[in-house]
Enzyme design. Structure first.
Site, mmCIF file in Angstrom:
data_model
loop_
_atom_site.group_PDB
_atom_site.id
_atom_site.type_symbol
_atom_site.label_atom_id
_atom_site.label_comp_id
_atom_site.label_asym_id
_atom_site.label_seq_id
_atom_site.Cartn_x
_atom_site.Cartn_y
_atom_site.Cartn_z
ATOM 1 N N ASP A 295 0.874 -1.169 0.000
ATOM 2 C CA ASP A 295 0.000 0.000 0.000
ATOM 3 C C ASP A 295 0.924 1.235 0.000
ATOM 4 O O ASP A 295 2.156 1.117 0.039
ATOM 5 C CB ASP A 295 -0.949 -0.014 1.211
ATOM 6 C CG ASP A 295 -2.191 0.847 0.966
ATOM 7 O OD1 ASP A 295 -2.159 1.695 0.060
ATOM 8 O OD2 ASP A 295 -3.194 0.677 1.684
HETATM 9 C C1 BGC Z 1 -5.158 3.139 0.365
HETATM 10 C C2 BGC Z 1 -5.337 2.154 -0.787
HETATM 11 C C3 BGC Z 1 -5.289 2.929 -2.103
HETATM 12 C C4 BGC Z 1 -3.949 3.653 -2.186
HETATM 13 C C5 BGC Z 1 -3.789 4.443 -3.478
HETATM 14 C C6 BGC Z 1 -3.936 4.003 0.187
HETATM 15 O O1 BGC Z 1 -3.901 5.008 1.130
HETATM 16 O O2 BGC Z 1 -5.079 2.417 1.591
HETATM 17 O O3 BGC Z 1 -6.592 1.502 -0.644
HETATM 18 O O4 BGC Z 1 -5.455 2.041 -3.190
HETATM 19 O O5 BGC Z 1 -3.877 4.573 -1.110
HETATM 20 O O6 BGC Z 1 -4.670 5.487 -3.497
#
Ligand code: BGC
Length: 775
Positions: A295
């Site tokens: 993530d």
């Molecule tokens: C979130 C993810 C997301 C990623 C890109 C993160 O903060 O937890 O779910 O896909 O950001 O936006």
């Protein structure tokens, strides 16, 4: 955006006890068919890999955030042309995507194309209802179709990877991200996970108009302590295997190409450095062959978890655990070359991590055709077809919670309607959270929808009260919030009074209340579940006028509507309904469409009850579960699976056609469903089971099958629900593997999780039968 915070056995019970070794019992993923065979993609990727330098390999393991707010354009150009980053996220303009692709395929030594990832959570430009709403449809086919529409728009823009589906089980409405998933139930969650994977990816990886799914957040993210986003999760192995992991496994079985590791620490080990999770479970037990992404910054933050000793250590730990691609932080690029040189990680480990990334690029056809047709993008995004799909989805996902004396549907011959509330005419909020690329100008609010459906009716619209989150969100830069209109006490009072005046003059008041879109989603947990601001006061004041009132609830989570549930005759929960929300709501309120959504979550009375869920283990005095608190009824306000309709239905007693269930002989239960009304409508027939005794206590009830059935007025149909014996197995905390235990089971079939339409059946089986099935 500052994402710093984001960061089976014979024996114990005699010959009948069955053993299902996890690897045998859990069907192996059937490799999804691809545009290019797996063997060919592997062969090509291996051939390419042999020609790559270590730096080129590590470049493929990086994913860089685009848009000037994260990476200046010149730097993005440099990273693409140098091959230092083989993947990007957050680019949405096809012209810019083509530019970067061109740099990568013409300037890099080996001409390797880029992937572009994006949060296609419930749409790209045309926004569908939020995922929690989609789960309320209880219609996997609808979910697949709607997800496919989103994939098509995103693919047309050049996006190859969706950061979805989010399949985290959420049993606590305080957690803001409950809106992004399918709710609390592992079976419904698994069906929805598979449906979305099919929608994103199509029939095979590389299917035209489809993109790669990225299943997130692996794993346990939804069980954050206190519902506080990003906080650690402590989940027993029994709950992990029986509740939290099944939707992820379902996604693997559906052929999901990629996974995203979670931010948080799971039972003490941060998910992004968790080799048990990412290697033992995902790859070795489930046979996942795709790529795992971290993530946002979650490799780097292995340090802030107090896990890795340095950024270099973070890179090594994530890579060893099996994270193929690092999102946004650059610890791989910065430290892995040196780590390989020092022998701290082998180049063979790097190769094994890069291979799936290259394979997916081949299978997506990016080497053959890296560019997108910008004209086609313009034609296909926001098309009438897309909008129609979004409207149908919104109509199918609203949940009618209350309808005293059949107040709804309303008559089209009403002379005047007051449409009141901060969300009644808000385009931004109607789209909901995680609609970053949605164009608010396209959005039809509830007020718009009513005006268009009822051109002859006098419709007065006003806010009555305004709501604001009052603290910044991580999305403020990308999605600037709307400014408040009424700021002084006098202005606020005048607006409140104006709303009351309009309600007084109108035949009916429709109050559109709930949460602004900033109030749910990531980084949007709450300690309270009340209606924010003065909304309840407004609702009470309007209701006190004694005229008909309808509450339309717009929200990403169950809210405390205990007062409304007693005093407001009609409550329609529309979640965040998306671009076409207003048309759908108008159709629903005036009987052009019939509500058929059912809750995918247990609806509490108050936040203090959370976590609250229906599939709990029976206590010593189950008769008192509604009286666990001396100061509040501890039962839900609305149970899991609940939802009303303008039609009325009757259901026959449940007949079990297969009283002896064993592997190869599934449970079959039949009911006759009748539409006893004059209105065509859909009903969700739900089947729950309970294992009476065994090696461990099993949940009070567990959903194991459902079917959404559409019936004409007066029509009746026999509905047979089938549950394979494997679905009755569970992960035993005693034996620490999957077991199917013979014995007596209860079965209920009805319209929600509290139905008393009951029968019993037996699970009988021999080990040999089970082994045969396992093969
Ligand atoms: C979130 C993810 C997301 C990623 C890109 C993160 O903060 O937890 O779910 O896909 O950001 O936006």
């Amino acid at each position: 955006m500052n994402r710093q915070v984001g960061p089976l056995m014979k024996g114990l019970w005699g010959v009948f006890l069955l053993v299902l070794l996890p690897t045998l019992s859990l069907a192996q993923p059937t490799a999804a068919p691809t545009s290019m065979s797996d063997a060919e993609a592997t062969q090509r990727a291996n051939a390419l890999l042999r020609r790559m330098t270590l730096a080129e390999k590590i470049g493929q393991m990086e994913q860089t955030a685009g848009q000037p707010m994260y990476t200046p354009s010149a730097e993005a150009d440099r990273l693409a042309s140098s091959g230092e980053s083989g993947n990007f996220l957050f680019f949405t303009d096809p012209v810019r995507i083509n530019e970067l692709q061109k740099l990568a395929v013409t300037k890099t030594r080996l001409h390797i194309p880029l992937t572009f990832g994006y949060d296609v959570i419930h749409g790209f430009r045309t926004i569908a209802p939020i995922p929690l709403a989609m789960a309320s449809s209880w219609d996997p086919a609808l979910v697949t179709r709607t997800t496919a529409m989103a994939a098509r728009e995103a693919r047309a823009a050049g996006i190859t990877l969706a950061f979805g589906p989010m399949v985290d089980i959420a049993r606590d409405a305080r957690w803001g991200r409950i809106m992004e998933g399918a709710g609390e139930d592992p079976y419904l969650g698994s069906r929805m996970a598979a449906a979305q994977v099919r929608g994103f990816q199509g029939d095979y990886i590389g299917a035209p108009g489809h993109i790669l799914a990225c299943v997130k957040h692996f794993a346990g993210y939804g069980a954050a302590n206190g519902g506080r986003d990003y906080d650690e999760t402590d989940i027993s192995d029994e709950l992990l295997w029986n509740v939290y992991l099944p939707p992820f496994h379902a996604a693997v079985k559906a052929g999901a190409a990629t996974f995203m590791s979670a931010y948080q620490s799971l039972n003490g080990v941060p998910a992004t450095g968790n080799a048990w999770l990412l290697r033992d479970v995902l790859r070795n037990t489930w046979g996942f062959k795709g790529a795992v992404l971290s993530d946002w910054d979650s490799v780097k933050s292995l340090q802030t978890h107090g896990f890795a000793s340095s950024a270099a250590d973070a890179a090594i730990r994530a890579a060893r655990a099996g994270v193929n691609m690092e999102m946004t932080s650059t610890t791989y690029r910065d430290h892995l070359p040196e780590a390989v040189k020092k022998g701290e990680i082998s180049e063979a480990t790097i190769d094994a991590l890069v291979l799936p990334i290259l394979k997916l690029k081949y299978q997506m056809g990016l080497f053959a055709n890296p560019y997108v047709d910008v004209e086609r993008f313009r034609r296909e995004t926001g098309s009438p077809e897309q909008r129609r799909a979004a409207r149908v989805a919104a109509e199918q996902t609203a949940v009618l919670l209350r309808n005293e004396n059949h107040l709804l549907p309303l008559s089209k011959s009403l002379r005047s309607i007051a449409v009141i509330g901060p969300l009644a005419d808000s385009k931004l909020d109607t789209m909901g959270s995680w609609a970053i690329h949605g164009d608010r100008r396209d959005t039809v609010t509830v007020a718009d929808g009513l005006r268009q459906l009822l051109p002859q009716t006098q419709i007065a619209v006003t806010k009555g009260v305004e709501i604001e989150r009052g603290s910044p969100t991580i999305f403020d830069e990308q999605v600037p919030p709307e400014k408040l209109q009424f700021t002084t006490p006098a202005e606020k009072k005048a607006e409140f009074d104006r709303a009351l005046d309009l309600a007084r003059q109108a035949d009916v008041s429709i109050l559109v209340l709930g949460e602004a879109q900033t109030m749910s989603g990531e980084n949007a947990s709450r300690a309270r579940l009340s209606l924010p601001g003065e909304q309840e006061k407004l609702l009470q004041a309007v209701t006190a006028l004694g005229k008909p009132v309808v509450l339309v609830l717009m929200t990403g989570r169950p809210l405390d509507i205990s007062w409304a549930a007693e005093h407001v005759p009609a409550i329609l929960n529309i979640w965040y309904p998306g671009t076409e929300g207003g048309h759908a709501v108008a159709n629903l309120l005036f009987g052009e469409a019939n509500p058929s959504g059912h809750l995918p979550v247990t609806w509490p009375r108050e936040a203090g009850q959370e976590p609250l869920f229906y599939n709990y283990k029976l206590p010593q005095n189950p008769e008192n579960t509604a009286h666990r608190y001396w100061d509040l009824t501890s039962s839900p306000l609305y149970p899991f699976g609940y939802g009303l309709s303008y039609s009325s239905f009757s259901l026959s007693n449940v007949a079990v056609n297969s009283p002896q269930v064993k592997p190869g002989t599934p449970l079959r239960a039949t009911v006759t469903l009748r539409n006893t009304s004059r209105v065509a409508g859909a009903q969700v027939v739900q089947l729950y089971v309970h294992q009476r005794a065994g090696g461990a206590s099993r949940p009070n009830r567990e959903l194991k099958a459902f079917e959404k059935v559409m019936l004409a007025p007066g029509e009746s149909r026999d509905v047979t629900l089938t549950v394979p014996a494997q679905e009755l197995s569970y992960w035993s905390p005693v034996l620490r593997h999957q077991v199917l235990e013979p014995g007596t089971f209860d079965v209920w079939v009805g319209f929600d999780s509290t139905t008393d339409n009951h029968a019993t059946f037996q699970v009988t089986a021999g080990l040999d039968d089970m082994t045969a099935v396992a093969k």
